[in-house]
Design an enzyme around this catalytic site. Sequence first.
Site, PDB file in Angstrom:
ATOM      1  N   GLU B  92      40.259  38.800  46.427  1.00 25.71           N
ATOM      2  CA  GLU B  92      39.748  39.901  46.826  1.00 25.71           C
ATOM      3  C   GLU B  92      38.067  39.632  47.258  1.00 25.71           C
ATOM      4  OE1 GLU B  92      42.013  39.436  44.469  1.00 25.71           O
ATOM      5  OE2 GLU B  92      43.797  41.086  45.294  1.00 25.71           O
ATOM      6  N   HIS B 162      48.441  49.733  38.193  1.00 24.86           N
ATOM      7  CA  HIS B 162      48.506  50.328  40.052  1.00 24.86           C
ATOM      8  C   HIS B 162      48.432  51.888  39.764  1.00 24.86           C
ATOM      9  CE1 HIS B 162      51.576  46.946  39.371  1.00 24.86           C
ATOM     10  NE2 HIS B 162      51.506  46.689  40.892  1.00 24.86           N
TER      11      HIS B 162
END
Lengths: 467, 362
Positions: B92, B162
């Site tokens: 990322e 999540h």
Amino acid sequence: MAQHLKSSKSTFLNVLRHSLAFGSPSHASRHLRQKLPHGGPPSIKKVSPNPLTRLCNTMVDTLSSSHEDTNSQVMDFPGGKVSFTPEIHFISESNEERVPCYRVLDDNGQQLPNSQFVPVSKEIAVKMYSDMVTLQMMDNIFYEAQRQGRLSFYATAYGEEAINIASAAALSPDDVIFPQYREPGVLLWRGFTLQEFANQCFGNKSDYGKGRQMPVHYGSNKLNYFTVSATIATQLPNAVGAAYSLKMDGKDACAVTFFGDGGSSEGDFHAAMNFAAVMEAPVLFICRNNGWAISTPTSDQFRSDGVVVKGRAYGIRSIRVDGNDALAMYSAVHEAREMAIREHRPILIEALTYRVGHHSTSDDSTRYRSADEIEWWNKARNPLSRFRTWVESNGWWSDEAESDLRSRIKKEMLEAIRVAEKTEKPNLNHMFSDVYDVPPLNLREQELLVRQAIKSHPQDYPSDVPL
Amino acid sequence: MASLLSRFCRKLALPGSAHGSRMTSTTACGSETVKSLNLYSAINQALHIALETDPRSYVFGEDVGFGGVFRCTTGLAERFGKNRVFNTPLCEQGIVGFGIGLAAMGNRAVVEIQVADYIYPAFDQIVNEAAKFRYRSGNQFNCGGLTIRAPYGAVGHGGHYHSQSPEAFFCHVPGIKVVIPRSPREAKGLLLSSIRDPNPVVFFEPKWLYRQAVEEVPEHDYMIPLSQAEIIREGSDITLVGWGAQLTVMEQACLDAEKEGISCELIDLKTLLPWDKETVEASVKKTGRLLISHEAPITGGFGAEISATILERCFLKLEAPVSRVCGLDTPFPLVFEPFYMPTKNKASSSSSLSSPSKTHIF
């Protein structure tokens, strides 16, 4: 005798490419095969009679497919064919010998025999040397100004003048620079004036950064030099994105990013190197391995053979250079740039050098290293004196030129500081501009509140910031 | 359990859809063609338009090439080529750092973080590079072309990694914008605005709504302005402020409250940074009550900023303390998700919304 190659450039560069320790696959494997730990012929060609010996020793693995006679089976795993071996081999944690360091000039500035380098003209050589002197003098005078309390902070580039100037000289003005913070020489080479440096250091209204950052956080869009940020190695992935842009736009240019030995430990280094290889980005990663990250020596920084060996881990061609040898730096960067642009690939350059100065004016490096060590590097391996010897040996420099240059620079510097110091600070509204393209409502309100506060208590606020 | 089932078993009636959201269309067409789309398709459309209208724009991130794990990037690589729409390594900080570099050279970089829970490695790049790029350079440079998209929020079974709503971390960073759409039509217009805004934008997409929310979405190129909140339901007794998927829950609470005779004004903030204080202030001055609701944990959540600001501006008009109905101060749990979430009954029983006899301290 120095072998000054005068053949046509393409032939020259071809020879250069194969002989410089760039680690192209065929070169590397030849290199490695000669360096197996046991001496004698490479044992990969023979099976050792003692299986225990084989099991217990670690061996240097070769990179070519020379396993034909040990095992002829191959398997297609995702990622490509690999051949099998029935022997348990661990790739050694390091090569027997360290990666050699490319240099052209010896410690005394004499050109080494059989040295290969990209020729520099008199104009370029003289400008290179003059800019190295200018950089050093600029550092001297700004450092002193900080000690006198006229500047809040400064960081010198002592010992790294050749890296700064020679790399800049080998690039084109269209190559975009993503610096760390010890590369003002690149700006200097491109034409940033002493006055412009001083304006940023004093944070006055002529500072292109509008007084927002500490001294030495230079930036110049007209010179393609992205503004310095103090965060370590964050510029590396940015440079890769910029390089990708240059490639997509079909420009004859690359991105160049600088960082130190300490910076190579940051996650952004690994992120950037991997991205650069996968994206096939034309970017040069120039590591100034100067032995110290503030007080942390390289032995506390990594256990690899420096930074150059890390290139291979990402599939990146790499070279180790004597960072205090202006000609070697120039040649390495010149070659790397060509490869990067023509072949759309990143290149890693590890420039070995020494940080002669303290980390910054907030540091006293004698607390963690010996004054003798510093002194030795400053005298015996000084990049300026080595290059000066070579420039003079061509008849391109003299004592008179030296003293003329130094007195001119000194005068210019003192004048630049005088002017920068008395130039007023940027207007208060610049605290609020450029946070976004247009100040949002909350910032417009906050400006009003601050102005009210100043009106009620002017004595609590600096009077040199125009309102 | 009921709320969990209801999430998955029916398509949502989106807040504001019956009333029609105020929207600025970039093309003045008399009859606009609309199509029934879910959230990921609306986002996909926006990305197609963005890449079509600017040849120097790029879309990339993990698994973006085949269409993305949530299908938001379907068809882009085939149509625009792998040089402009591509997979990146799993990193990322590299994705965002690379995007900043692209944007710094004048391109539009629309990067995808696979799930907002994984955005943190990029936090340094976002805070120290993207947010300060223009300011620190004296406006010589900027990375305004950067837009970071990330699915956020509860999905019914996402657990710790999540389900997160990390918007509060980013609202504390001067120099970036934070945008959260509530529905497919909003998402398309807000995403196009975000991509074209000359500032770096973090765009959180409510992943629960990717398939669940279906709405008529105009097919043309249109933009919805940033930093403009929208009153999606008018009322006079209490103001409710939220964003993203939570608005669906809040609208249910409004319907329930209406049965008790409480008239609710529901506001979609849309842009959290910089946020539209004026619209919320005007509403609270009218109603005298405020309830803020978000999935993110209550402590340090963005509701606290809204509450503090409204208190400063509307103190004398307030008839009750500002309520916050939010997620709890725990990592997002799996089995306990139905208890963790700020459900409509928690909103209904909060002090602002209930009549005095039914007040619970929440």
